[in-house]
Design a protein around this motif. Sequence first.
Motif, short mmCIF file in Angstrom:
data_model
loop_
_atom_site.label_atom_id
_atom_site.label_comp_id
_atom_site.label_asym_id
_atom_site.label_seq_id
_atom_site.Cartn_x
_atom_site.Cartn_y
_atom_site.Cartn_z
N GLN A 71 0.80 -1.22 0.00
CA GLN A 71 0.00 0.00 0.00
C GLN A 71 0.84 1.28 0.00
N PRO A 72 1.91 1.39 0.81
CA PRO A 72 2.73 2.62 0.74
C PRO A 72 3.34 2.85 -0.63
N LYS A 75 0.67 3.99 -3.06
CA LYS A 75 0.30 5.38 -2.82
C LYS A 75 1.31 6.33 -3.45
N LYS A 76 2.60 5.97 -3.38
CA LYS A 76 3.63 6.81 -4.00
C LYS A 76 3.45 6.87 -5.51
N GLN A 78 0.65 6.47 -7.17
CA GLN A 78 -0.54 7.26 -7.46
C GLN A 78 -0.26 8.75 -7.36
N GLU A 79 0.54 9.15 -6.38
CA GLU A 79 0.87 10.57 -6.24
C GLU A 79 1.84 11.02 -7.33
N LYS A 82 -0.29 11.01 -10.87
CA LYS A 82 -1.71 11.28 -10.68
C LYS A 82 -2.35 11.90 -11.92
N GLN A 88 0.32 5.28 -14.64
CA GLN A 88 0.03 4.79 -13.30
C GLN A 88 -0.33 3.31 -13.32
N THR A 208 -3.91 3.92 4.53
CA THR A 208 -3.98 3.98 3.08
C THR A 208 -5.43 4.03 2.62
N PRO A 209 -5.66 4.40 1.35
CA PRO A 209 -7.04 4.38 0.82
C PRO A 209 -7.65 2.97 0.81
#
Length: 423
Positions: A71-72, A75-76, A78-79, A82, A88, A208-209
């Motif tokens: 998850q971390p 998330k990186k 996705q950012e 984005k 992505q 996380t989302p």
Amino acid sequence: MDTIASLFSFITTPVSWVIVQFHKVYGAIFGPDTGWAWGLSIVSLVILIRICLIPLFVKQIKATRAMQTLQPEMKKIQERYKNDKQRQSEEMMKLYKETGTNPLSSCLPILAQSPFFFALYHVLNSIANNDTIGVINQSLLQSAQKAHIFGAPLAAKFTDSAADVQALDASLTTVRIVTAVMIVLMSASQFYTQRQLMTKNVDTTVKTPFMQQQKMLMYVFPVMFAVFGINFPVGVLVYWLTTNVWTMGQQMYVIHNNPTPGSKAQAAYLERLTKHVTHHGKTRSRGEKAIVKAIVAKGRDRNEFERKFINALSKATLVAQADGTVVKGEAQVTETEDGTPTTGGTPKRQQPKRQSKSQRQAGGASAAPKAADEPTSLSKSDEPEDAKPAAAPAKKQPGGSTRSKAQSGQRKGPQRPKSPSKK
């Protein structure tokens, strides 16, 4: 529904055959036309299917934990991308490939038992429509239509009309009460299973989302079961309620014996494991050895609960080995500069404090070569008597007491003669 039934027609015959075989066993005990015989046959079908799906359930657990670990990184990505959805997706697929994870693995048990669910639905629907199916012949069909569970026929539904229910020799009020209770129990068991997964078996250090999505599903799934449940026959509700109860018990077993690292369940498990290991002085089962082995292999990457476990073993003079066993040792518990407890067999040697320049100069002056001056000086016994100065008279203090020069802080021993110019 006929299209779906035709798609799963290849499995309706095996499902009907399994139900009939269980019905022969329970029919000999409770009677062939009773609801117990047919209801327990459906329950036994669920248990048999879930036992066969245990390997997929284990794979689901591993996939879910692997996704939580990623998850971390996700998330990186996705950012970072984005504004580029295609890039992505490419980076996500690359991450899955490098780590060997599959997002669909967590859905394998549900996907695997879906054919059995639709096959059972089609079998019960055929019983309600007085149609033979699979190995269920006309005599078995009549027996199944007579079977009632708490007064509700196996093929009856909540949305059936009074005429349909009366054709099955039952009361509409009884059917709706029984189906409503089963729908509530089915939704409640689904909610509790998802809730204990989110509150006890999730790493609380990672936000996380994915966790937000799981929380949404915790409320969405029970509502979906309640909406679709009113269209399920009583036999299908028995099937789905049984599989939910099985999933809940299976999830409780996993949380109790193999919790997710960093979760509240792991803290409770390691607390119990600490008491067992310190009491017996060893790990007793293969599962305990696997947990200890995984904690030792992490090294400095251990979380807070795992560090407490290692420290508790060290206080009890026990040392965890790389193979998961625990042996007696002389491990000591020390604290680092920031107060974090660490373990080790021998404490580290402390380095001397660094001195300032003035301290080093003062130390050098005090360590002057005194021994080099001593051979040139004469001892008191070797000095001639005329070279010895006369003892200075004691100076009288204002208070009436006398104080010598040595007591007043002046230097002892022979004094240098004064220069003639100062006489």
